[in-house]
Scaffold this active site. Structure first.
Site, short mmCIF file in Angstrom:
data_model
loop_
_atom_site.label_atom_id
_atom_site.label_comp_id
_atom_site.label_asym_id
_atom_site.label_seq_id
_atom_site.Cartn_x
_atom_site.Cartn_y
_atom_site.Cartn_z
N LYS A 1 0.84 -1.20 0.00
CA LYS A 1 0.00 0.00 0.00
C LYS A 1 0.88 1.26 0.00
CE LYS A 1 -3.59 2.00 2.95
NZ LYS A 1 -4.48 1.76 4.08
N GLU B 1 10.59 -4.57 4.58
CA GLU B 1 10.69 -5.95 4.12
C GLU B 1 10.39 -6.06 2.63
OE1 GLU B 1 9.07 -4.87 6.78
OE2 GLU B 1 9.25 -6.25 8.47
N GLY C 1 -4.84 -2.51 5.57
CA GLY C 1 -4.04 -3.63 5.08
C GLY C 1 -4.70 -4.97 5.29
N ARG C 2 -5.15 -5.24 6.53
CA ARG C 2 -5.72 -6.57 6.82
C ARG C 2 -7.14 -6.73 6.28
NH1 ARG C 2 -4.70 -3.39 10.82
NH2 ARG C 2 -6.25 -2.68 12.30
N GLU D 1 -4.62 -7.80 15.23
CA GLU D 1 -4.16 -6.45 14.90
C GLU D 1 -5.33 -5.47 15.03
OE1 GLU D 1 -0.60 -5.41 12.08
OE2 GLU D 1 -2.43 -5.37 10.90
N HIS E 1 -4.22 -34.58 16.80
CA HIS E 1 -3.09 -35.41 17.20
C HIS E 1 -1.99 -34.59 17.85
CE1 HIS E 1 -4.70 -38.99 15.17
NE2 HIS E 1 -5.32 -38.06 14.45
N LYS F 1 9.33 -1.22 14.42
CA LYS F 1 9.87 -0.82 13.11
C LYS F 1 10.87 0.32 13.29
CE LYS F 1 5.89 -1.48 10.03
NZ LYS F 1 4.99 -0.75 9.14
C1 G6Q Z 1 -2.44 -4.23 8.18
C2 G6Q Z 1 -1.22 -3.56 8.53
C3 G6Q Z 1 0.04 -4.19 8.00
C4 G6Q Z 1 0.37 -3.83 6.55
C5 G6Q Z 1 1.81 -4.22 6.26
C6 G6Q Z 1 2.22 -3.95 4.83
O1 G6Q Z 1 -3.55 -3.89 8.47
O2 G6Q Z 1 -1.33 -2.23 8.19
O3 G6Q Z 1 0.03 -5.59 8.11
O4 G6Q Z 1 -0.51 -4.46 5.68
O5 G6Q Z 1 2.67 -3.54 7.15
O6 G6Q Z 1 2.10 -2.61 4.51
P1 G6Q Z 1 2.25 -2.12 3.05
O7 G6Q Z 1 1.18 -2.72 2.22
O8 G6Q Z 1 2.16 -0.62 3.09
O9 G6Q Z 1 3.61 -2.59 2.56
#
Ligand code: G6Q
Length: 536
Positions: free
Chosen positions: A206, A212, A267-268, A353, A384, A504
């Site tokens: 996003k 990462e 994001g989620r 989250e 199991h 972070k």
């Molecule tokens: C989700 C969070 C988080 C996010 C990641 C990736 O709700 O905001 O998991 O999706 O940190 O972020 P970017 O899509 O900006 O790389």
């Protein structure tokens, strides 16, 4: 908002709890021989049995009254109509608009977002078809055969989960890989057997600034260009899903190959935005649309069905009952379908989250427990391993069983074994096995206590016809909305994630300290020593 514990309905629930706490599931079934058909909601193609819970009709009535007192219906409407309910980030929360039918009107800041959502979906469709039919060729003219999604958190967990869940429907001539971890081993293993000439990277971010994802995107670029030579190859082998066009273009991706989304998609909550591009390539635009339709069906169910038949509402309220009254800390999610193996991991982010918050929406410390811990594994594998603790341990762990009547692959007797196990687990958890029942099996007296199952352990069972794209959509939306219900009751903001920020920032401080061994260290003695250990 009034402090939750001071509301009339909360006080009524507390009073009810003290007289009801000792009532067992066995008692409840004895009192009402129709319980197994009465505590059931059959909605949106889901059979939801919540009869094996420690609730009476009175409990449910009080829980629905709590939802009303907390203004659940008004809050729900606020979300669906684009009000800025993510108050800490001053944003609307409109993931439900992502699956709204063409032609509907949903406003964010006075502007109808549905046409632009469908414009992106159409663009994704054109691209996905080209990749699927071999028309999308790499720099050297070979068709793309491998799709690698690079993203993390919300830009990874949904795509991985959906790919695994819908693998049965996926194009088998294409290979899909997902890279998320900044650990270079993740990338190295994902591409170890791939040919750069036939590999397409989807950089899903996003913000397009996430450490990462950017590190893995750079690694992917170097890996591709090592074989393909020219920078011009980037345009054929990299596409982006992002809201940050400027950074994407800087990376060298053709602006025509950016699939956009919006700041009102968290994001989620983004697997039905362009973040779903890898899913669409895997299953094709038509089946992807069926998944969106399933999401939408559940959205409509949640939005319009009275509280007492509303599946996400009932789920959310049961979660409150166990979390806040029985003191349960965790909730197990146990899909009896191997294709859903990544579903619990996906739900961990969605639930924890969202609702792992210690202050109310207005910033006041909460005086009650929030966010339940979600975890799980597919059955029967879990049986199991950790089910022992659920059956005979000292902790109360409500379970969600998820099963499908039909199997996708034609091994019907195994399907019978699978579903028999799921149903048997719910029965065993609820009713257990008494000492007398154990003795009836001629067990040595000293072993009797070890073989007793006290029962009274609650579970929900969700039964669907089969694992289709639409049913996957319904299941995900069902959990999304149950998280929302709990957020409203607890008066917290489920749509921000400030808690992931601190780590972070601190990591950014430590990176140069690892790279420059002479840089003085000013952390605590443990952190300093750990850095020193790594430096050596
Ligand atoms: C989700 C969070 C988080 C996010 C990641 C990736 O709700 O905001 O998991 O999706 O940190 O972020 P970017 O899509 O900006 O790389």
């Amino acid at each position: 908002m009034t402090d939750l514990t001071k509301t009339e309905s909360w006080e009524a629930l507390q009073k009810h709890f003290s007289s009801f706490e000792k009532t067992t599931i066995k008692d409840l079934f004895k009192q009402d021989d129709k319980r197994g058909t009465r505590f059931v909601a059959k909605e949106a193609g889901i059979y939801f049995d919540y009869s094996k819970h420690r609730v009476s009709g009175e409990t449910m009535k009080l829980l629905f009254a709590l939802a009303e007192e907390r203004g659940l219906e008004a809050h729900r409407e606020s979300m669906f109509t684009g009000n800025k309910i993510n108050n800490t980030e001053n944003r609307s929360v409109l993931h439900t608009a992502l699956r709204a039918p063409k032609g509907s009107a949903i406003l964010a800041d006075g502007h109808n977002v549905v046409p632009e959502i469908h414009a992106v979906l159409d663009k994704m469709g054109v691209f996905a078809r080209k990749v699927r039919n071999g028309e999308w060729t790499g720099y050297t003219g070979k068709p793309v055969k491998n799709i690698v999604n690079i993203g993390i958190g919300g830009s990874d967990l949904g795509p991985v989960m959906a790919y695994e869940a819908l693998k049965y429907y996926a194009a088998r001539n294409l290979t899909f890989r997902f890279v998320s971890n900044v650990d270079g081993n993740d990338f190295a293993e994902a591409v170890s057997d791939l040919d750069p000439e036939e590999t397409l990277f989807i950089i899903s971010s996003k913000t397009f600034t996430t450490l990462e994802t950017m590190a893995n995107a750079q690694a992917a670029r170097a890996w591709s260009l090592k074989k393909l030579g020219s920078n011009a190859a980037v345009a054929r082998h990299f596409v982006a899903v992002s809201t940050n066009e400027k950074e994407v273009v800087k990376f060298g991706i053709d602006p025509l190959n950016i699939f956009g989304f919006w700041d009102w998609v968290g994001g989620r909550y983004s697997m039905t935005s362009a973040i779903g591009l890898s899913t669409m390539i895997a299953v094709g635009p038509d089946q992807y649309q069926q998944m969106l339709d399933g999401f939408h069906q559940m959205d409509e169910h949640f939005r319009t069905t009275p509280l007492d038949r509303n599946i996400p509402v009932i789920m959310g309220l049961l979660g409150i009952w166990y979390n806040n009254f029985f003191g349960a800390q965790t909730q197990a999610v146990l899909p009896y379908d191997n294709y859903l193996k990544r579903f619990p991991a996906y739900l961990q982010q969605l639930t924890m989250e969202s609702n792992g918050k210690q202050v109310t929406s207005e910033g006041e410390p909460v005086s009650y427990q929030t966010g339940t811990i979600y975890w799980g594994e597919p059955g029967t594998n879990g049986q199991h391993s950790f089910y022992q603790l659920i059956h005979q341990g000292t902790k109360l762990i409500p379970c969600d069983f998820i099963g499908f009547k039909e199997t996708l692959n034609d091994l019907p007797s195994q399907q019978d074994y699978l579903i028999a196990n799921m149903i048997a687990q719910g029965e065993a958890l609820a009713f257990g096995k008494t000492a007398d029942e154990v003795r009836a099996g001629n067990v040595a007296e000293e072993l009797v206590p070890h073989k007793v199952f006290e029962g009274n352990r609650p579970s929900s069972t969700f039964f669907l016809d089969k694992l289709t794209p639409a049913n996957l959509g319904k299941l995900v939306a069902m959990y999304e909305h149950s998280v929302f219900v709990q957020g409203v009751i607890w008066d917290i903001n489920p749509f921000d994630q400030m808690g992931v920020e601190l780590g972070k920032v601190l990591a950014q401080n430590i990176i140069p300290e690892l790279q420059n061994k002479s840089q003085p260290l000013n952390h605590d003695s443990s952190t300093n020593t750990l850095i020193g250990f790594y430096r050596q």
